[in-house]
Scaffold this motif. Structure first.
Motif, short mmCIF file in Angstrom:
data_model
loop_
_atom_site.label_atom_id
_atom_site.label_comp_id
_atom_site.label_asym_id
_atom_site.label_seq_id
_atom_site.Cartn_x
_atom_site.Cartn_y
_atom_site.Cartn_z
N ASP A 129 -10.48 34.66 -86.72
CA ASP A 129 -10.57 34.07 -88.06
C ASP A 129 -10.51 35.13 -89.16
O ASP A 129 -10.02 34.86 -90.25
CB ASP A 129 -11.86 33.26 -88.19
N VAL A 130 -11.02 36.32 -88.86
CA VAL A 130 -11.03 37.38 -89.89
C VAL A 130 -9.90 38.36 -89.59
O VAL A 130 -9.77 38.83 -88.45
CB VAL A 130 -12.39 38.12 -89.88
N MET A 131 -9.08 38.66 -90.60
CA MET A 131 -7.97 39.59 -90.39
C MET A 131 -8.51 41.00 -90.13
O MET A 131 -9.26 41.53 -90.95
CB MET A 131 -7.11 39.68 -91.65
N GLN A 132 -8.09 41.58 -89.02
CA GLN A 132 -8.51 42.95 -88.71
C GLN A 132 -7.31 43.75 -88.26
O GLN A 132 -6.61 43.33 -87.32
CB GLN A 132 -9.54 42.94 -87.58
N ARG A 133 -7.10 44.89 -88.88
CA ARG A 133 -5.86 45.64 -88.63
C ARG A 133 -5.66 45.99 -87.16
O ARG A 133 -4.54 45.94 -86.66
CB ARG A 133 -5.81 46.89 -89.52
N THR A 134 -6.77 46.34 -86.45
CA THR A 134 -6.60 46.75 -85.04
C THR A 134 -6.13 45.57 -84.20
O THR A 134 -5.22 45.71 -83.37
CB THR A 134 -7.97 47.23 -84.46
N GLU A 135 -6.77 44.43 -84.42
CA GLU A 135 -6.39 43.24 -83.65
C GLU A 135 -4.95 42.84 -83.97
O GLU A 135 -4.18 42.46 -83.08
CB GLU A 135 -7.35 42.09 -84.02
N ILE A 136 -4.58 42.96 -85.25
CA ILE A 136 -3.21 42.58 -85.66
C ILE A 136 -2.18 43.47 -84.96
O ILE A 136 -1.21 42.99 -84.37
CB ILE A 136 -3.07 42.69 -87.19
N ALA A 137 -2.42 44.78 -85.02
CA ALA A 137 -1.45 45.72 -84.42
C ALA A 137 -1.33 45.44 -82.92
O ALA A 137 -0.22 45.46 -82.36
CB ALA A 137 -1.91 47.15 -84.67
N LYS A 138 -2.46 45.14 -82.28
CA LYS A 138 -2.45 44.87 -80.84
C LYS A 138 -1.64 43.60 -80.54
O LYS A 138 -0.81 43.59 -79.62
CB LYS A 138 -3.91 44.70 -80.37
#
Ligand code: UDP
Length: 449
Positions: free
Chosen positions: A391-400
């Motif tokens: 639910d919360v945008m997080q750069r590490t999760e996005i890149a993964k």
């Protein structure tokens, strides 16, 4: 030929809801029915009006709507729907009455309206014209809409903005957090709207922009509850012969850029026409895209960030210049069909969902409101062609997630499933397929009205 000419004397009035995701399928439907010989009038609000120049075969009938140029964002959507329904009823009645007097060689045989434009049913009924509903979102969303008041009566009070991962009884695989009720302003107002839009009133059928192969079980359950015929004739953008209307200008320079990219290598990023981010989310997105080291084509609408211009973080453009293409609006269907596009990071609007699966492009799902969460859940858990972001945008999760979908095994498996899904959809559209047959039945049904 003669049949087409006889048919041509039959005029259909189509009434779209004035948001891009609703206008597109209604204009696709208009093109489909025009190709079957009907004459078409589009009765539209002045607010967000479609461009008549794109459709020389149709007559456009503007209706006074009294809507000021408001900021269209989720908490305003229920108010917008209610204002349109209140303000447009009388002007619409006058327009249709006049049309019926003028049209001597042509007869208005039916009014087809977006489910949110329910004033059109009242007018049709007053004027003794049959009406049909177009549902521009999927069938499962209607099932969920019908369950929400029931859940509330059963004592589930915090339905809005629920973060619960518990499954909703009777709606597998939807969880409470996926219910299409979050961010829609006051729950009471929303429930009032639902009471109207879940009802067919005097309308004699429902047309769906969905297909049996995707939503067979939801359609079957709904058909038991509604006593009017269903016509699932999706995906309408593929069934339609012509281009639908755009409220924004496409930027075609992105094709030059796409031509230089390797097959299946590009992430296309777009959150549709109305979803909004805050600045922190934009920043996390920008760094997630940077840290993925993958090429991307990102649509940053001028109004994407609530209340301000979209400011990209310092250093982002320099670091990504070699592998980024940024546009304000994109010819999405053509982009998704381009061989260089390997995945779509989307807010999961129903049109975007259909457009992506029709091109076998797997998705990263970041839904915001209304039916987007239902669509995302189906993409990830029912059809297996999407990765769910938290639910919360997080750069590490996005890149993964970007790396998984574009370069890792998980993404390859999803692409295989997406190819299989596309093949099923193509079967639905072919001669003898479910959408093809439904369209035939719809034409017969309208002709018999
Ligand atoms: N769209 C487009 N270019 C863009 C963004 C969106 O052509 O840059 C089109 C997209 O192809 C789709 C519609 O706008 O047909 C958006 O509808 P959807 O249901 O996906 O989302 P909504 O805008 O209603 O939230």
């Amino acid at each position: 030929m003669e049949k087409l000419q006889v048919q041509r004397r039959k005029r259909l009035v189509l009434v779209p809801y004035p948001l891009q995701g609703h206008i597109n399928p209604m204009l696709d439907l208009a093109s489909i029915l025009h190709s079957k010989g009907f004459s078409i009038t589009i009765a539209h609000t002045k607010f967000n009006s479609p461009n008549p120049a794109n459709h020389p075969d149709f007559i456009f009938l503007p209706i006074q709507d009294g809507i000021p140029n408001l900021d269209v964002s989720p908490p305003n959507l229920v108010d917008l729907a209610s204002a349109i329904n209140t303000n447009c009823k009388e002007p619409f009645r006058e327009c249709i009455s006049q049309l019926m007097h003028q049209e001597q060689r042509h007869q208005v045989v039916c009014i087809i309206y977006d489910f949110l434009m329910h004033f059109a049913e009242t007018v049709a009924n007053q004027l003794n014209i049959p009406s049909i509903i177009l549902r521009t979102s999927n069938a499962t969303t209607l099932l969920a809409f019908r369950t929400i008041p029931q859940l509330r009566e059963e004592g589930y009070h915090s339905l809005q903005d629920s973060t619960s991962y518990d499954l909703v009884p009777g709606l597998h695989p939807l969880r409470f957090k996926d219910l299409p009720v979050s961010s829609m302003g006051s729950l009471d107002n929303f429930l009032q709207l639902l009471a109207v839009v879940c009802n067919t009133r005097t309308s004699s059928a429902i047309i769906w922009n969905t297909m049996d192969c995707l939503e067979n079980s939801s359609l079957a359950r709904l058909q038991e509850q509604y006593h009017v015929p269903f016509f699932p004739i999706g995906p309408m953008h593929k069934m339609a012969p012509a281009e639908s209307s755009k409220l924004f200008k496409d930027e075609n320079n992105c094709f030059e850029w796409l031509e230089k990219q390797a097959p299946n290598s590009v992430l296309y990023v777009s959150f549709g026409s109305i979803a909004k981010l805050d600045e922190k989310e934009l920043t996390e997105m920008a760094w997630g895209l940077t840290n993925s080291y993958q090429p991307f084509l990102w649509v940053i609408r001028p109004d994407l960030v609530s209340g301000s211009e979209a400011f990209l973080p310092e250093g982002f453009q320099e670091l990504t210049r070699e592998r980024a293409c940024l546009v304000r609006w994109a010819p999405q269907k053509d982009i998704l069909a381009h061989p260089a596009v390997g995945a779509f990071w989307s807010h999961c609007g129903w049109n975007s969902t259909l457009e992506s699966i029709c091109e076998s492009v797997p998705m990263i799902c970041k839904p915001y409101f209304a039916d987007q969460k239902v669509n995302a859940r189906y993409l990830t858990h029912e059809w297996g062609v999407g990765i769910e972001l938290g639910d919360v945008m997080q750069r590490t999760e996005i890149a993964k997630a970007i790396r998984s979908i574009l370069v890792e095994k998980e993404g390859m498996q999803m692409r295989q499933k997406a190819i299989a899904l596309k093949e099923q959809i193509e079967q639905c559209m072919k001669d003898g397929g479910s959408s093809y047959n439904s369209l035939d039945k719809l034409v017969q049904f309208i002709s018999s009205l």
